[in-house]
Design an enzyme around this catalytic site. Structure first.
Site, PDB file in Angstrom:
ATOM      1  N   ASP A 184      16.585  -5.206  -9.241  1.00 21.65           N
ATOM      2  CA  ASP A 184      15.710  -5.628  -8.144  1.00 21.65           C
ATOM      3  C   ASP A 184      14.262  -5.382  -8.568  1.00 21.65           C
ATOM      4  O   ASP A 184      13.863  -4.228  -8.773  1.00 21.65           O
ATOM      5  CB  ASP A 184      16.048  -4.812  -6.878  1.00 21.65           C
ATOM      6  CG  ASP A 184      15.172  -5.170  -5.683  1.00 21.65           C
ATOM      7  OD1 ASP A 184      14.371  -6.127  -5.788  1.00 21.65           O
ATOM      8  OD2 ASP A 184      15.282  -4.488  -4.648  1.00 21.65           O
ATOM      9  N   THR A 229      -0.495  -8.295 -15.046  1.00 19.36           N
ATOM     10  CA  THR A 229       0.900  -7.876 -15.200  1.00 19.36           C
ATOM     11  C   THR A 229       1.755  -9.111 -15.488  1.00 19.36           C
ATOM     12  O   THR A 229       1.564 -10.172 -14.897  1.00 19.36           O
ATOM     13  CB  THR A 229       1.395  -7.123 -13.942  1.00 19.36           C
ATOM     14  OG1 THR A 229       1.190  -7.933 -12.793  1.00 19.36           O
ATOM     15  CG2 THR A 229       0.646  -5.821 -13.758  1.00 19.36           C
ATOM     16  N   LEU A 230       2.691  -8.956 -16.434  1.00 21.81           N
ATOM     17  CA  LEU A 230       3.455 -10.107 -16.956  1.00 21.81           C
ATOM     18  C   LEU A 230       4.954  -9.945 -16.737  1.00 21.81           C
ATOM     19  O   LEU A 230       5.755 -10.478 -17.497  1.00 21.81           O
ATOM     20  CB  LEU A 230       3.154 -10.261 -18.461  1.00 21.81           C
ATOM     21  CG  LEU A 230       1.667 -10.358 -18.859  1.00 21.81           C
ATOM     22  CD1 LEU A 230       1.510 -10.238 -20.372  1.00 21.81           C
ATOM     23  CD2 LEU A 230       1.080 -11.681 -18.373  1.00 21.81           C
ATOM     24  N   GLY A 231       5.339  -9.193 -15.710  1.00 24.96           N
ATOM     25  CA  GLY A 231       6.766  -9.007 -15.418  1.00 24.96           C
ATOM     26  C   GLY A 231       7.465  -8.300 -16.566  1.00 24.96           C
ATOM     27  O   GLY A 231       6.948  -7.327 -17.121  1.00 24.96           O
ATOM     28  N   ASN A 240       4.008   1.571  -0.841  1.00 24.60           N
ATOM     29  CA  ASN A 240       4.789   1.697  -2.088  1.00 24.60           C
ATOM     30  C   ASN A 240       3.940   2.338  -3.197  1.00 24.60           C
ATOM     31  O   ASN A 240       4.407   3.192  -3.953  1.00 24.60           O
ATOM     32  CB  ASN A 240       5.268   0.327  -2.571  1.00 24.60           C
ATOM     33  CG  ASN A 240       6.206  -0.354  -1.580  1.00 24.60           C
ATOM     34  OD1 ASN A 240       6.751   0.301  -0.692  1.00 24.60           O
ATOM     35  ND2 ASN A 240       6.381  -1.664  -1.725  1.00 24.60           N
ATOM     36  N   ALA A 275       8.655  -4.485  -5.699  1.00 24.10           N
ATOM     37  CA  ALA A 275       7.747  -3.332  -5.811  1.00 24.10           C
ATOM     38  C   ALA A 275       7.523  -2.855  -7.246  1.00 24.10           C
ATOM     39  O   ALA A 275       6.883  -1.812  -7.438  1.00 24.10           O
ATOM     40  CB  ALA A 275       8.195  -2.154  -4.937  1.00 24.10           C
ATOM     41  N   ALA A 276       7.997  -3.595  -8.246  1.00 21.15           N
ATOM     42  CA  ALA A 276       7.728  -3.179  -9.635  1.00 21.15           C
ATOM     43  C   ALA A 276       6.208  -3.138  -9.862  1.00 21.15           C
ATOM     44  O   ALA A 276       5.688  -2.206 -10.487  1.00 21.15           O
ATOM     45  CB  ALA A 276       8.382  -4.138 -10.610  1.00 21.15           C
ATOM     46  N   GLY A 277       5.504  -4.131  -9.335  1.00 22.03           N
ATOM     47  CA  GLY A 277       4.037  -4.150  -9.459  1.00 22.03           C
ATOM     48  C   GLY A 277       3.409  -2.982  -8.717  1.00 22.03           C
ATOM     49  O   GLY A 277       2.424  -2.396  -9.182  1.00 22.03           O
ATOM     50  N   ASP A 278       3.976  -2.626  -7.581  1.00 26.14           N
ATOM     51  CA  ASP A 278       3.432  -1.503  -6.804  1.00 26.14           C
ATOM     52  C   ASP A 278       3.637  -0.186  -7.557  1.00 26.14           C
ATOM     53  O   ASP A 278       2.750   0.659  -7.591  1.00 26.14           O
ATOM     54  CB  ASP A 278       4.116  -1.406  -5.434  1.00 26.14           C
ATOM     55  CG  ASP A 278       3.905  -2.662  -4.616  1.00 26.14           C
ATOM     56  OD1 ASP A 278       2.885  -3.351  -4.834  1.00 26.14           O
ATOM     57  OD2 ASP A 278       4.771  -2.966  -3.771  1.00 26.14           O
ATOM     58  N   GLY A 283       0.826  -1.207   0.000  1.00 30.48           N
ATOM     59  CA  GLY A 283       0.000   0.000   0.000  1.00 30.48           C
ATOM     60  C   GLY A 283       0.856   1.250   0.000  1.00 30.48           C
ATOM     61  O   GLY A 283       0.648   2.177  -0.802  1.00 30.48           O
ATOM     62  N   GLU A 290      -2.775  -6.864   1.833  1.00 30.71           N
ATOM     63  CA  GLU A 290      -1.884  -7.022   2.993  1.00 30.71           C
ATOM     64  C   GLU A 290      -2.515  -6.457   4.268  1.00 30.71           C
ATOM     65  O   GLU A 290      -1.835  -6.248   5.260  1.00 30.71           O
ATOM     66  CB  GLU A 290      -0.528  -6.353   2.732  1.00 30.71           C
ATOM     67  CG  GLU A 290       0.351  -7.177   1.806  1.00 30.71           C
ATOM     68  CD  GLU A 290       1.768  -6.632   1.671  1.00 30.71           C
ATOM     69  OE1 GLU A 290       2.679  -7.429   1.418  1.00 30.71           O
ATOM     70  OE2 GLU A 290       1.965  -5.395   1.803  1.00 30.71           O
TER      71      GLU A 290
HETATM   72  O1  RIB Z   1       5.530  -5.521  -3.264  1.00 27.99           O
HETATM   73  C1  RIB Z   1       6.707  -5.382  -2.526  1.00 27.99           C
HETATM   74  C2  RIB Z   1       6.385  -5.242  -1.078  1.00 27.99           C
HETATM   75  O2  RIB Z   1       5.828  -6.456  -0.605  1.00 27.99           O
HETATM   76  C3  RIB Z   1       7.573  -4.996  -0.191  1.00 27.99           C
HETATM   77  O3  RIB Z   1       7.866  -3.640  -0.027  1.00 27.99           O
HETATM   78  C4  RIB Z   1       7.216  -5.715   1.113  1.00 27.99           C
HETATM   79  O4  RIB Z   1       7.067  -4.854   2.190  1.00 27.99           O
HETATM   80  C5  RIB Z   1       5.929  -6.464   0.798  1.00 27.99           C
HETATM   81  O5  RIB Z   1       4.819  -5.801   1.259  1.00 27.99           O
END
Ligand code: RIB
Length: 304
Positions: free
Chosen positions: A245, A219-221, A44, A248-251, A42, A139
């Site tokens: 890394d 989403t397909l990476g 992110n 959090a790409a999806g976020d 959330g 979450e």
């Molecule tokens: O999507 C990545 C996130 O998943 C991380 O920042 C971690 O905290 C988990 O919530």
């Protein structure tokens, strides 16, 4: 006209170690430098949207501890409205243990703590005031998400569900959604359809449409996203970058998408914008630390 956006979700502190290979069960491996970063799906998404210029209100619950204090200070610095970020008297702030391998893939274990103490009673009517769009993940307690989705439907707030982490959900979560944004694993768990081809993606989208969802993004990476909407259906490829890394790409994708939709963009244009933001995020370490600013998007060049 720019709309206000509401994000209700988790806030974590991420404990990150980079490693060549993920350890097998029972194995110890020596990793790289330890990093402690602000995270939580959330939070992110809220930070990603705010950095790109969205007017963000974030609702979350932290513990009454140093991690919660640091998180709130971080949100305030990003210009996020945190009037409705509350504190649990008994539970610790959320923490995520993350390992990132040489390919930039990650493994994450979350100790939810106060995130699972975020209940409807913590979210006053005022939190929804003037919001044009709202974004949720999983979450926090599922009942809180369900309650907030129903509230959005009554108040005609367009609701987006990023169903992460993967969870089976009843039809009551789907029937009023403007948009759902699962990844491949989440899509398979929710629809029973393995996402192995464009035909399978179409079938998965049909499953969601039949449940009442208006638009679907899978989403397909590194392959990009599949969008099924009234005006456009098909794959939108992700820019090619060197991944460091993918945490959090999806976020970042969801936060950037929300920002573009709040500006009145179509889903297709918003998806292109969000794919570029997510591509930048995978080129650097961390969750919120990897979310780009608008000027970085303007000067972004993908690798040929
Ligand atoms: O999507 C990545 C996130 O998943 C991380 O920042 C971690 O905290 C988990 O919530």
């Amino acid at each position: 006209m720019k709309q206000k956006v509401l994000i209700i979700g988790s806030s974590n502190t991420d404990m990150v170690v980079k490693t060549e290979l993920f350890p097998k069960p029972g194995e110890t491996v020596l990793g790289g430098t330890f990093l402690m970063n602000p995270g939580g799906k959330g939070a992110n998404q809220a930070v990603a949207a705010a950095r790109l210029g969205a007017d963000v209100r974030f609702v979350a619950k932290t513990g009454n501890d140093i991690f919660g204090k640091q998180a709130r200070e971080g949100f305030a610095k990003e210009g996020i409205d945190i009037r409705f970020v509350s504190e649990s008297p008994d539970l610790a702030s959320g923490v995520a243990l993350i390992t990132v391998n040489a390919q930039g893939q990650n493994e994450i274990v979350v100790a939810s703590g106060a995130n699972m103490d975020l209940h409807p009673a913590d979210i006053p009517d005022e939190a929804f005031k003037q919001a044009g769009l709202a974004l949720f993940q999983l979450e926090i307690p599922a009942q809180t998400v369900q309650w907030a989705l129903a509230k959005c439907a009554r108040q005609q707030v367009r609701a987006i569900l990023n169903p992460a982490p993967a969870m089976r959900l009843g039809p009551e979560f789907l029937r009023d959604l403007y948009l759902i944004t699962p990844n491949e694993t989440e899509t398979e768990l929710m629809t029973g359809i393995a996402v192995v081809s464009e035909e399978a993606l179409q079938k998965a989208a049909q499953y969601f449409f039949a449940q009442g969802v208006q638009n679907v993004i899978v989403t397909l990476g590194s392959k990009g996203i599949y969008l099924a909407s009234e005006n456009f259906t098909g794959i939108i490829p992700a820019p090619v970058v060197e991944a460091v890394d993918s945490t959090a790409a999806g976020d970042v994708f969801n936060g950037a998408l929300l920002k573009a939709l709040a500006d009145g963009e179509t889903l297709e244009r918003a998806s292109h914008f969000a794919c570029r933001a997510a591509a930048i995020s995978v080129t650097r370490m961390g969750a919120q630390s990897s979310a780009p600013y608008q000027h970085e998007l303007d000067s972004f060049q993908e690798h040929a």
